[in-house]
Design a protein around this motif. Structure first.
Motif, PDB file in Angstrom:
ATOM      1  N   THR A   1      22.413 -15.061 -16.366  1.00  0.00           N
ATOM      2  CA  THR A   1      22.993 -16.010 -15.539  1.00  0.00           C
ATOM      3  C   THR A   1      23.138 -15.239 -13.953  1.00  0.00           C
ATOM      4  O   THR A   1      22.900 -13.973 -13.791  1.00  0.00           O
ATOM      5  N   PRO A   2      23.207 -16.017 -12.838  1.00  0.00           N
ATOM      6  CA  PRO A   2      22.063 -14.908 -11.743  1.00  0.00           C
ATOM      7  C   PRO A   2      23.768 -14.332 -11.428  1.00  0.00           C
ATOM      8  O   PRO A   2      23.361 -13.297  -9.917  1.00  0.00           O
ATOM      9  N   ASP A   3      25.444 -14.748 -11.363  1.00  0.00           N
ATOM     10  CA  ASP A   3      25.810 -13.859 -11.017  1.00  0.00           C
ATOM     11  C   ASP A   3      26.201 -12.804 -11.764  1.00  0.00           C
ATOM     12  O   ASP A   3      26.198 -11.806 -10.894  1.00  0.00           O
ATOM     13  N   ARG A   4      25.447 -12.321 -13.178  1.00  0.00           N
ATOM     14  CA  ARG A   4      26.059 -11.458 -13.905  1.00  0.00           C
ATOM     15  C   ARG A   4      24.598 -10.056 -13.101  1.00  0.00           C
ATOM     16  O   ARG A   4      24.441  -9.336 -13.379  1.00  0.00           O
ATOM     17  N   ILE A   5      22.913 -11.280 -13.336  1.00  0.00           N
ATOM     18  CA  ILE A   5      21.862 -10.288 -12.406  1.00  0.00           C
ATOM     19  C   ILE A   5      22.371 -10.070 -11.280  1.00  0.00           C
ATOM     20  O   ILE A   5      21.844  -8.647 -11.060  1.00  0.00           O
ATOM     21  N   GLY A   6      22.818 -10.558 -10.342  1.00  0.00           N
ATOM     22  CA  GLY A   6      23.692 -10.233  -8.995  1.00  0.00           C
ATOM     23  C   GLY A   6      24.304  -8.939  -8.946  1.00  0.00           C
ATOM     24  O   GLY A   6      23.980  -7.797  -7.943  1.00  0.00           O
ATOM     25  N   THR A   7      24.849  -8.997  -9.710  1.00  0.00           N
ATOM     26  CA  THR A   7      25.970  -7.622 -10.405  1.00  0.00           C
ATOM     27  C   THR A   7      24.973  -6.845 -10.553  1.00  0.00           C
ATOM     28  O   THR A   7      25.599  -5.055  -9.638  1.00  0.00           O
ATOM     29  N   LEU A   8      24.779  -7.025 -11.413  1.00  0.00           N
ATOM     30  CA  LEU A   8      23.559  -5.919 -11.784  1.00  0.00           C
ATOM     31  C   LEU A   8      22.364  -4.874 -10.886  1.00  0.00           C
ATOM     32  O   LEU A   8      22.168  -4.079 -10.506  1.00  0.00           O
ATOM     33  N   TRP A   9      22.135  -5.862  -9.479  1.00  0.00           N
ATOM     34  CA  TRP A   9      21.273  -4.914  -8.728  1.00  0.00           C
ATOM     35  C   TRP A   9      21.752  -4.580  -8.015  1.00  0.00           C
ATOM     36  O   TRP A   9      20.913  -4.154  -7.487  1.00  0.00           O
ATOM     37  N   ASN A  10      23.242  -4.989  -7.436  1.00  0.00           N
ATOM     38  CA  ASN A  10      24.067  -4.193  -6.692  1.00  0.00           C
ATOM     39  C   ASN A  10      24.611  -3.291  -7.228  1.00  0.00           C
ATOM     40  O   ASN A  10      24.433  -2.365  -7.048  1.00  0.00           O
ATOM     41  N   ASP A  11      24.719  -3.015  -8.512  1.00  0.00           N
ATOM     42  CA  ASP A  11      24.969  -1.583  -9.074  1.00  0.00           C
ATOM     43  C   ASP A  11      25.350  -1.932 -10.660  1.00  0.00           C
ATOM     44  O   ASP A  11      25.461  -2.767 -11.535  1.00  0.00           O
ATOM     45  N   THR A  12      24.396  -1.214 -10.934  1.00  0.00           N
ATOM     46  CA  THR A  12      23.569  -0.765 -12.539  1.00  0.00           C
ATOM     47  C   THR A  12      24.869  -1.007 -14.155  1.00  0.00           C
ATOM     48  O   THR A  12      24.452  -0.803 -14.827  1.00  0.00           O
ATOM     49  N   SER A  13      25.749   0.203 -12.852  1.00  0.00           N
ATOM     50  CA  SER A  13      27.701   0.501 -13.565  1.00  0.00           C
ATOM     51  C   SER A  13      28.158  -0.857 -14.108  1.00  0.00           C
ATOM     52  O   SER A  13      29.348  -0.168 -14.307  1.00  0.00           O
ATOM     53  N   ALA A  14      27.837  -1.572 -13.043  1.00  0.00           N
ATOM     54  CA  ALA A  14      29.014  -2.672 -13.195  1.00  0.00           C
ATOM     55  C   ALA A  14      29.020  -3.266 -14.674  1.00  0.00           C
ATOM     56  O   ALA A  14      28.479  -3.733 -15.114  1.00  0.00           O
ATOM     57  N   ASP A  15      30.612  -3.467 -15.155  1.00  0.00           N
ATOM     58  CA  ASP A  15      30.735  -4.279 -16.186  1.00  0.00           C
ATOM     59  C   ASP A  15      31.481  -5.795 -16.062  1.00  0.00           C
ATOM     60  O   ASP A  15      31.629  -5.769 -17.070  1.00  0.00           O
ATOM     61  N   GLN A  16      31.547  -5.653 -15.090  1.00  0.00           N
ATOM     62  CA  GLN A  16      32.487  -7.169 -14.135  1.00  0.00           C
ATOM     63  C   GLN A  16      31.565  -7.372 -13.104  1.00  0.00           C
ATOM     64  O   GLN A  16      30.807  -6.783 -12.247  1.00  0.00           O
ATOM     65  N   ILE A  17      31.675  -8.789 -13.262  1.00  0.00           N
ATOM     66  CA  ILE A  17      31.151  -9.875 -11.987  1.00  0.00           C
ATOM     67  C   ILE A  17      31.467  -9.140 -10.197  1.00  0.00           C
ATOM     68  O   ILE A  17      32.855  -9.236 -10.035  1.00  0.00           O
ATOM     69  N   ASN A  18      30.871  -9.081  -9.650  1.00  0.00           N
ATOM     70  CA  ASN A  18      31.289  -8.131  -8.311  1.00  0.00           C
ATOM     71  C   ASN A  18      31.290  -9.063  -7.217  1.00  0.00           C
ATOM     72  O   ASN A  18      30.620 -10.602  -7.356  1.00  0.00           O
ATOM     73  N   ASP A  19      31.272  -9.095  -5.591  1.00  0.00           N
ATOM     74  CA  ASP A  19      31.681  -9.658  -5.248  1.00  0.00           C
ATOM     75  C   ASP A  19      29.952  -9.798  -4.417  1.00  0.00           C
ATOM     76  O   ASP A  19      29.261 -11.583  -4.297  1.00  0.00           O
ATOM     77  N   VAL A  20      29.132  -9.274  -4.710  1.00  0.00           N
ATOM     78  CA  VAL A  20      27.868  -9.782  -4.333  1.00  0.00           C
ATOM     79  C   VAL A  20      27.162 -10.497  -5.761  1.00  0.00           C
ATOM     80  O   VAL A  20      26.057 -11.501  -4.904  1.00  0.00           O
ATOM     81  N   GLY A  21      27.562 -10.290  -6.727  1.00  0.00           N
ATOM     82  CA  GLY A  21      27.556 -11.271  -8.482  1.00  0.00           C
ATOM     83  C   GLY A  21      28.110 -12.879  -7.748  1.00  0.00           C
ATOM     84  O   GLY A  21      26.872 -13.453  -8.049  1.00  0.00           O
ATOM     85  N   ALA A  22      28.502 -12.368  -7.259  1.00  0.00           N
ATOM     86  CA  ALA A  22      30.168 -14.323  -6.833  1.00  0.00           C
ATOM     87  C   ALA A  22      28.606 -14.168  -5.473  1.00  0.00           C
ATOM     88  O   ALA A  22      28.966 -16.189  -5.944  1.00  0.00           O
ATOM     89  N   ARG A  23      28.357 -13.996  -4.963  1.00  0.00           N
ATOM     90  CA  ARG A  23      28.271 -14.299  -3.716  1.00  0.00           C
ATOM     91  C   ARG A  23      26.794 -15.078  -3.926  1.00  0.00           C
ATOM     92  O   ARG A  23      25.838 -16.326  -3.150  1.00  0.00           O
ATOM     93  N   ILE A  24      26.038 -14.249  -4.503  1.00  0.00           N
ATOM     94  CA  ILE A  24      24.357 -13.912  -5.372  1.00  0.00           C
ATOM     95  C   ILE A  24      24.514 -16.187  -6.218  1.00  0.00           C
ATOM     96  O   ILE A  24      23.800 -17.113  -6.044  1.00  0.00           O
TER      97      ILE A  24
END
Length: 79
Positions: free
Chosen positions: A45-68
């Protein structure tokens, strides 16, 4: 540059060297990274892709993913 790719982190990707200060190569590399992220997810999903784009080690949706996700849903570029 167009995709905000940092050469010191991503310049050598999948055995190919990219000049991230070259716009064409920056965009090509960015699309390759996004493709790899998308292919690594069971539910890309866009939020999951955006989160990993911002932080490849993230294990939950971050602010960047939510904004995307919000941008994807509202498509402000169409206004």
């Amino acid at each position: 540059m167009p995709m905000n790719i940092k050469g010191n982190i991503w310049g050598d990707f999948n055995g190919k060297q990219y000049d991230t200060y070259n716009s064409d190569q920056n965009i090509e590399l960015g699309t390759q990274i996004l493709k790899n992220i998308q292919n690594s997810l069971d539910n890309p999903t866009p939020d999951r892709i955006g989160t990993l784009w911002n932080d490849t080690s993230a294990d939950q949706i971050n602010d960047v993913g939510a904004r995307i996700k919000t941008a994807y849903e509202t498509k402000p570029w169409l206004e």
